[in-house]
Write an enzyme that holds these catalytic residues in place. Structure first.
Site, PDB file in Angstrom:
ATOM      1  N   GLY A  10       0.930  -1.231   0.094  1.00 50.14           N
ATOM      2  CA  GLY A  10      -0.076   0.018   0.161  1.00 50.14           C
ATOM      3  C   GLY A  10       0.814   1.428  -0.058  1.00 50.14           C
ATOM      4  N   ASP A  35      -1.693 -12.628   5.112  1.00 55.70           N
ATOM      5  CA  ASP A  35      -3.230 -11.854   5.205  1.00 55.70           C
ATOM      6  C   ASP A  35      -3.286 -12.057   6.886  1.00 55.70           C
ATOM      7  OD1 ASP A  35      -5.840 -11.570   5.942  1.00 55.70           O
ATOM      8  OD2 ASP A  35      -6.367 -13.105   4.510  1.00 55.70           O
ATOM      9  N   ILE A  36      -3.273 -10.763   7.619  1.00 54.87           N
ATOM     10  CA  ILE A  36      -3.141 -10.515   8.708  1.00 54.87           C
ATOM     11  C   ILE A  36      -4.369 -10.733   9.595  1.00 54.87           C
ATOM     12  CG2 ILE A  36      -1.418  -8.422   8.597  1.00 54.87           C
ATOM     13  CD1 ILE A  36      -4.001  -6.751   9.747  1.00 54.87           C
ATOM     14  N   THR A  99      -5.697   6.669  12.761  1.00 59.26           N
ATOM     15  CA  THR A  99      -6.584   7.947  11.967  1.00 59.26           C
ATOM     16  C   THR A  99      -7.402   8.797  12.834  1.00 59.26           C
ATOM     17  OG1 THR A  99      -8.395   7.934  10.484  1.00 59.26           O
ATOM     18  CG2 THR A  99      -8.765   6.214  11.975  1.00 59.26           C
ATOM     19  N   TYR A 125     -15.406   2.129  10.015  1.00 56.43           N
ATOM     20  CA  TYR A 125     -13.995   2.273  10.077  1.00 56.43           C
ATOM     21  C   TYR A 125     -13.277   2.833  11.127  1.00 56.43           C
ATOM     22  CZ  TYR A 125      -9.445   4.277   8.376  1.00 56.43           C
ATOM     23  OH  TYR A 125      -8.436   4.437   8.095  1.00 56.43           O
ATOM     24  N   LYS A 129     -10.948   0.938  14.242  1.00 58.96           N
ATOM     25  CA  LYS A 129      -9.450   1.550  14.275  1.00 58.96           C
ATOM     26  C   LYS A 129      -9.318   1.996  15.742  1.00 58.96           C
ATOM     27  CE  LYS A 129      -6.730   2.291  11.371  1.00 58.96           C
ATOM     28  NZ  LYS A 129      -5.861   1.237  10.943  1.00 58.96           N
ATOM     29  N   TRP A 150      -5.595  11.861   5.800  1.00 61.29           N
ATOM     30  CA  TRP A 150      -5.459  12.427   4.709  1.00 61.29           C
ATOM     31  C   TRP A 150      -4.120  12.206   3.760  1.00 61.29           C
ATOM     32  CZ3 TRP A 150      -9.316  17.087   3.435  1.00 61.29           C
ATOM     33  CH2 TRP A 150     -10.544  16.711   3.929  1.00 61.29           C
TER      34      TRP A 150
HETATM   35  N1  LIG Z   1      -4.004   6.914   3.392  1.00 59.71           N
HETATM   36  C1  LIG Z   1      -4.535   7.516   4.423  1.00 59.71           C
HETATM   37  O1  LIG Z   1      -5.081   8.762   3.923  1.00 59.71           O
HETATM   38  C2  LIG Z   1      -4.680   7.245   5.838  1.00 59.71           C
HETATM   39  C3  LIG Z   1      -5.314   8.146   6.625  1.00 59.71           C
HETATM   40  C4  LIG Z   1      -5.372   7.885   8.084  1.00 59.71           C
HETATM   41  C5  LIG Z   1      -4.862   6.754   8.518  1.00 59.71           C
HETATM   42  N2  LIG Z   1      -4.457   5.633   7.610  1.00 59.71           N
HETATM   43  C6  LIG Z   1      -3.843   4.516   8.066  1.00 59.71           C
HETATM   44  O2  LIG Z   1      -2.612   4.152   7.657  1.00 59.71           O
HETATM   45  C7  LIG Z   1      -2.284   2.590   7.405  1.00 59.71           C
HETATM   46  C8  LIG Z   1      -2.090   2.453   6.045  1.00 59.71           C
HETATM   47  O3  LIG Z   1      -2.641   3.141   5.162  1.00 59.71           O
HETATM   48  P1  LIG Z   1      -2.283   3.137   3.686  1.00 59.71           P
HETATM   49  O4  LIG Z   1      -2.853   4.281   3.010  1.00 59.71           O
HETATM   50  O5  LIG Z   1      -1.023   2.923   3.177  1.00 59.71           O
HETATM   51  O6  LIG Z   1      -3.306   1.986   2.878  1.00 59.71           O
HETATM   52  P2  LIG Z   1      -3.518   1.387   1.373  1.00 59.71           P
HETATM   53  O7  LIG Z   1      -2.685   2.271   0.377  1.00 59.71           O
HETATM   54  O8  LIG Z   1      -4.842   1.059   1.114  1.00 59.71           O
HETATM   55  O9  LIG Z   1      -2.604   0.066   1.509  1.00 59.71           O
HETATM   56  C9  LIG Z   1      -3.374  -0.945   2.563  1.00 59.71           C
HETATM   57  C10 LIG Z   1      -2.768  -2.249   2.001  1.00 59.71           C
HETATM   58  O10 LIG Z   1      -3.265  -3.210   3.085  1.00 59.71           O
HETATM   59  C11 LIG Z   1      -3.317  -4.673   2.351  1.00 59.71           C
HETATM   60  N3  LIG Z   1      -4.485  -5.201   2.775  1.00 59.71           N
HETATM   61  C12 LIG Z   1      -5.749  -5.369   2.849  1.00 59.71           C
HETATM   62  N4  LIG Z   1      -6.066  -6.204   3.791  1.00 59.71           N
HETATM   63  C13 LIG Z   1      -5.084  -6.891   4.111  1.00 59.71           C
HETATM   64  C14 LIG Z   1      -5.033  -8.096   4.918  1.00 59.71           C
HETATM   65  N5  LIG Z   1      -6.081  -8.715   5.419  1.00 59.71           N
HETATM   66  N6  LIG Z   1      -3.828  -8.461   5.443  1.00 59.71           N
HETATM   67  C15 LIG Z   1      -2.470  -7.825   4.838  1.00 59.71           C
HETATM   68  N7  LIG Z   1      -2.756  -6.791   3.909  1.00 59.71           N
HETATM   69  C16 LIG Z   1      -3.915  -6.485   3.612  1.00 59.71           C
HETATM   70  C17 LIG Z   1      -3.796  -3.953   0.935  1.00 59.71           C
HETATM   71  O11 LIG Z   1      -3.704  -5.002  -0.015  1.00 59.71           O
HETATM   72  P3  LIG Z   1      -4.685  -5.230  -1.169  1.00 59.71           P
HETATM   73  O12 LIG Z   1      -4.980  -4.195  -1.836  1.00 59.71           O
HETATM   74  O13 LIG Z   1      -4.048  -6.159  -2.081  1.00 59.71           O
HETATM   75  O14 LIG Z   1      -6.012  -5.964  -0.365  1.00 59.71           O
HETATM   76  C18 LIG Z   1      -2.935  -2.837   0.630  1.00 59.71           C
HETATM   77  O15 LIG Z   1      -1.929  -3.203   0.114  1.00 59.71           O
HETATM   78  C19 LIG Z   1      -3.683   2.174   7.684  1.00 59.71           C
HETATM   79  O16 LIG Z   1      -3.603   1.607   8.898  1.00 59.71           O
HETATM   80  C20 LIG Z   1      -4.664   3.570   7.596  1.00 59.71           C
HETATM   81  O17 LIG Z   1      -5.879   3.167   8.403  1.00 59.71           O
HETATM   82  C21 LIG Z   1      -4.089   5.975   6.262  1.00 59.71           C
END
Ligand SMILES: NC(=O)c1ccc[n+]([C@@H]2O[C@H](COP(=O)([O-])OP(=O)(O)OC[C@H]3O[C@@H](n4cnc5c(N)ncnc54)[C@H](OP(=O)(O)O)[C@@H]3O)[C@@H](O)[C@H]2O)c1
Length: 293
Positions: A10, A35-36, A99, A125, A129, A150
């Protein structure tokens, strides 16, 4: 140091892997590798690999969670709990992301949310979280919870990550003007994680760029930085209200954040969001033009 990163495919995971790989032994575990939500596989994997640090970046999106609370719990509560337990068993540190959506955001114009502010999530969500944070803290005393908001950067298809490119390509976009939050450039997030690790202080951090904006204000700034004329901006950016976006999950309206723990341990304030966005637009548009040669 041996570092295991879950959800490594991700946005945040891939940038962390890229950063740490040159100087550390990095185990980049994409969804297909681990897969976590499979508790047994999680335990086996961490016990086999025995990393010194586990960083969990796995997540499913906000609207997907709203439609499937079982999945939301599995990925955001049970999975992180299993990882944190396994990390604790091998004496590893644990970094887990959370988040701004743990807050309700009802008070428009309020002071930025600090760690002392009581969370009241308003969607599935956010609730998952928050429960995940609590499960992680309980399972592993050597854990840092990083609440961010964001996040944007190279490698993700999302409004914040692609607005400037879409506008440069002449695509019309719709931008919500009545939801505001702190934004976070992924490069700044990674740099702050490195500082937090160096400080060695576990706890709950709010890691975001300074300031607050709506999606519309973000798009206007991205357009300005990409060099679009005012007329072009009016033509390409459609302003909408959150209700018109028709998203499944309700969004907290106003969730800027500030990090008391970073202040306490002497980390300097993160740069202001416009300056971070300028860096991103400059580097990613340069990349685009060299890519297309
Ligand atoms: N991006 C934001 O704006 C944002 C904001 C606040 C908090 N966060 C937090 O930051 C963290 C990372 O976010 P991100 O933006 O990097 O997310 P992301 O780009 O959507 O990436 C998430 C990754 O998790 C993988 N995934 C989904 N289900 C899974 C599972 N069961 N086991 C293992 N891997 C799994 C997905 O793989 P697949 O796509 O192959 O399923 C994807 O590669 C998360 O905790 C999120 O809540 C993000």
């Amino acid at each position: 140091m041996k570092i295991a990163v879950t959800g490594a495919g991700g946005l945040i995971g891939s940038h962390l892997v890229e950063h740490f790989a040159p100087a550390h032994e990095v185990l980049a575990l994409k969804h297909a590798d681990l897969d976590i939500t499979d508790g047994e596989a999680v335990g086996r994997c961490v016990l086999d690999l025995r990393p010194a640090l586990v960083i969990n970046c796995a997540t499913v999106e906000v609207d997907e969670c709203e439609g499937d609370s079982k999945l939301a719990r599995a990925v955001h509560v049970e999975g992180p709990q299993a990882l944190a337990q396994a990390a604790s068993r091998v004496g590893a540190g644990f970094i887990h992301f959370s988040t701004n959506y743990v807050f309700d955001g009802r008070e428009i114009g309020r002071a930025p949310y600090a760690i002392e502010d009581e969370p009241y999530p308003i969607n599935v969500y956010g609730k998952a979280k928050l429960a995940g944070e609590r499960a992680v803290r309980q399972a592993c005393s050597r854990s840092a919870i990083i609440r961010t908001s964001w996040v944007y950067g190279a490698g993700k298809k999302s409004f914040l990550s692609t607005a400037h490119r879409d506008l440069l390509a002449g695509k019309r976009i719709r931008a919500v003007s009545d939801v505001w939050a702190s934004t976070t450039y992924v490069a700044d997030l990674v740099a702050r994680i490195v500082e937090i690790l160096a400080a060695g202080r576990y706890g709950t951090y709010h890691v975001v760029n300074e300031g607050v904006c709506s999606y519309y204000e973000f798009a206007l700034e991205a357009a300005r930085l990409a060099g679009l004329t005012d007329d072009r901006v009016k033509e390409l950016i459609g302003v909408i209200q959150e209700v018109e976006a028709k998203r499944l999950a309700p969004r907290p309206r106003y969730t800027p954040m500030r990090c008391l723990l970073s202040e306490e341990i002497g980390l300097s304030p993160m740069r202001e969001w416009r300056s971070a966005l300028a860096d991103y637009v400059r580097t990613s548009t340069t990349f685009t033009s060299s890519e297309s040669r």
